[in-house]
Design an enzyme around this catalytic site. Structure first.
Site, mmCIF file in Angstrom:
data_model
loop_
_atom_site.group_PDB
_atom_site.id
_atom_site.type_symbol
_atom_site.label_atom_id
_atom_site.label_comp_id
_atom_site.label_asym_id
_atom_site.label_seq_id
_atom_site.Cartn_x
_atom_site.Cartn_y
_atom_site.Cartn_z
ATOM 1 N N SER A 133 0.868 -1.182 0.000
ATOM 2 C CA SER A 133 0.000 0.000 0.000
ATOM 3 C C SER A 133 0.899 1.225 0.000
ATOM 4 C CB SER A 133 -0.854 0.000 1.282
ATOM 5 O OG SER A 133 -1.440 1.270 1.496
ATOM 6 N N TYR A 146 -2.592 -0.853 10.409
ATOM 7 C CA TYR A 146 -2.442 -1.030 8.959
ATOM 8 C C TYR A 146 -1.095 -0.483 8.486
ATOM 9 C CZ TYR A 146 -4.010 -0.996 4.033
ATOM 10 O OH TYR A 146 -4.139 -1.220 2.682
HETATM 11 P P1 NAD Z 1 -11.334 -6.386 -0.272
HETATM 12 O O1 NAD Z 1 -11.976 -6.161 1.068
HETATM 13 O O2 NAD Z 1 -12.100 -6.120 -1.517
HETATM 14 O O3 NAD Z 1 -10.749 -7.854 -0.348
HETATM 15 C C1 NAD Z 1 -10.115 -8.462 0.748
HETATM 16 C C2 NAD Z 1 -9.997 -9.927 0.500
HETATM 17 O O4 NAD Z 1 -9.358 -10.532 1.644
HETATM 18 C C3 NAD Z 1 -11.355 -10.635 0.348
HETATM 19 O O5 NAD Z 1 -11.236 -11.677 -0.570
HETATM 20 C C4 NAD Z 1 -11.593 -11.172 1.759
HETATM 21 O O6 NAD Z 1 -12.491 -12.267 1.809
HETATM 22 C C5 NAD Z 1 -10.187 -11.585 2.127
HETATM 23 N N1 NAD Z 1 -9.997 -11.739 3.564
HETATM 24 C C6 NAD Z 1 -10.412 -10.901 4.546
HETATM 25 N N2 NAD Z 1 -10.086 -11.416 5.747
HETATM 26 C C7 NAD Z 1 -9.453 -12.594 5.502
HETATM 27 C C8 NAD Z 1 -8.901 -13.596 6.343
HETATM 28 N N3 NAD Z 1 -8.930 -13.485 7.679
HETATM 29 N N4 NAD Z 1 -8.333 -14.674 5.772
HETATM 30 C C9 NAD Z 1 -8.315 -14.817 4.401
HETATM 31 N N5 NAD Z 1 -8.836 -13.899 3.569
HETATM 32 C C10 NAD Z 1 -9.403 -12.810 4.120
HETATM 33 O O7 NAD Z 1 -10.012 -5.499 -0.200
HETATM 34 P P2 NAD Z 1 -9.027 -4.924 -1.320
HETATM 35 O O8 NAD Z 1 -9.188 -3.458 -1.306
HETATM 36 O O9 NAD Z 1 -9.123 -5.673 -2.582
HETATM 37 O O10 NAD Z 1 -7.627 -5.208 -0.596
HETATM 38 C C11 NAD Z 1 -6.735 -6.209 -1.008
HETATM 39 C C12 NAD Z 1 -5.344 -5.823 -0.540
HETATM 40 O O11 NAD Z 1 -4.985 -4.580 -1.117
HETATM 41 C C13 NAD Z 1 -5.221 -5.630 0.967
HETATM 42 O O12 NAD Z 1 -4.001 -6.161 1.431
HETATM 43 C C14 NAD Z 1 -5.237 -4.137 1.121
HETATM 44 O O13 NAD Z 1 -4.577 -3.709 2.284
HETATM 45 C C15 NAD Z 1 -4.500 -3.717 -0.123
HETATM 46 N N6 NAD Z 1 -4.725 -2.340 -0.532
HETATM 47 C C16 NAD Z 1 -5.976 -1.886 -0.792
HETATM 48 C C17 NAD Z 1 -6.156 -0.571 -1.161
HETATM 49 C C18 NAD Z 1 -7.507 -0.008 -1.449
HETATM 50 O O14 NAD Z 1 -7.615 1.211 -1.534
HETATM 51 N N7 NAD Z 1 -8.542 -0.815 -1.621
HETATM 52 C C19 NAD Z 1 -5.056 0.271 -1.266
HETATM 53 C C20 NAD Z 1 -3.795 -0.225 -1.005
HETATM 54 C C21 NAD Z 1 -3.639 -1.540 -0.636
#
Ligand code: NAD
Length: 251
Positions: A133, A146
């Protein structure tokens, strides 16, 4: 298709960024293993669409990560993507949320990596990609767990890169800014409470205020970069932390 005969595990791939990465890898012929939570019918639909298997292990526990790796079998491409967020001032930050976020966003990547590496070494090829991130490089208030976990993930990847460099195994971070996914949508109410703002103010003055392009990153943008990191042309790219942040960390 350049990923024929490669098996890819993407953690947290039933939604958002992980799903986009899983789609991109499957589109190039990889045998994909999905992980994450969701409605059974939705997950079955994804498995059918991608010709994938799903292992629903909870990655906040070591046992869950070990079960995932056991059921997935040897993987050539490991994408550590599962993550969660919690927004609260430090003095009100629930210790159990700290523990869960460190476990999922950081420790699970250690467990999956340590269990994936023996096969990659034996195969003489491997790719480890972590969805970090912009918060792996910079901080924001009210996200102490985070930000700490993502900074840790950046260090984990650098260490993997050095240890595995001579084995044709690369390890890299992709660091997006705000991507419009459920993870971002769900933090809006808590951010409204923590900062005393309306939804509109959170969108414009907190989320997009950090991104000079004023545009949310798309999950598919992250997936394209992940795909590139799997190519032979990326064999010398390791230990890197690629931002896709609309200029946020350039400031
Ligand atoms: P999302 O909430 O759409 O997806 C999260 C995924 O993780 C889902 O498939 C969920 O079921 C799974 N998950 C949640 N808890 C879990 C657990 N205990 N065990 C196994 N799986 C689990 O989120 P996203 O935005 O797609 O985020 C994905 C990654 O990207 C994360 O690591 C997040 O920190 C990172 N990220 C997101 C953003 C953003 O703005 N959305 C920005 C930077 C980084």
């Amino acid at each position: 298709m350049f990923l024929n005969n490669k098996r890819a595990l993407v953690t947290g791939s039933t939604s958002g960024i992980g799903l986009a990465i899983a789609r991109a890898l499957a589109g190039e012929g990889a045998e994909v293993v999905l992980n994450g939570f969701g409605e059974q019918s939705m997950i079955e639909g994804l498995c059918e669409e991608l010709g994938a298997r799903h292992v629903g292990a909870d990655l906040t526990t070591t046992a869950g990560a070990e079960r995932l790796m056991g059921e997935a079998g040897p993987v050539d491409i490991l994408v550590n993507n599962a993550g969660m967020q919690h927004v609260a001032p430090v003095e009100a930050f629930p210790p159990e949320k700290w523990d869960a976020i460190i476990a999922l966003n950081l420790s699970s990547a250690f467990h999956t990596s340590r269990l994936a590496v023996p096969h990659m070494k034996a195969a003489g090829w491997g790719r480890i990609i972590c969805t970090a991130s912009a918060h792996s490089l910079t901080a924001s208030p009210f996200k102490i767990a985070y930000v700490s976990a993502k900074h840790g993930l950046a260090g984990l990847v650098k260490t993997l890169a050095l240890e595995l460099a001579e084995h044709n195994i690369t390890a890299n971070c992709i660091s997006p800014a705000y991507v419009w996914t459920p993870l971002v949508e769900q933090q809006i109410p808590d951010t409204m409470a923590a900062r005393g703002m309306t939804r509109e103010q959170v969108m414009n003055e907190v989320l997009l205020a950090r991104q000079p392009t004023r545009k949310f990153v798309q999950p598919e943008d992250v997936a394209e970069l992940a795909l590139f990191l799997c190519r032979d042309a990326a064999q010398n790219i390791t230990g890197a932390n690629y931002t896709i942040d609309g200029g946020w960390t350039a400031e």
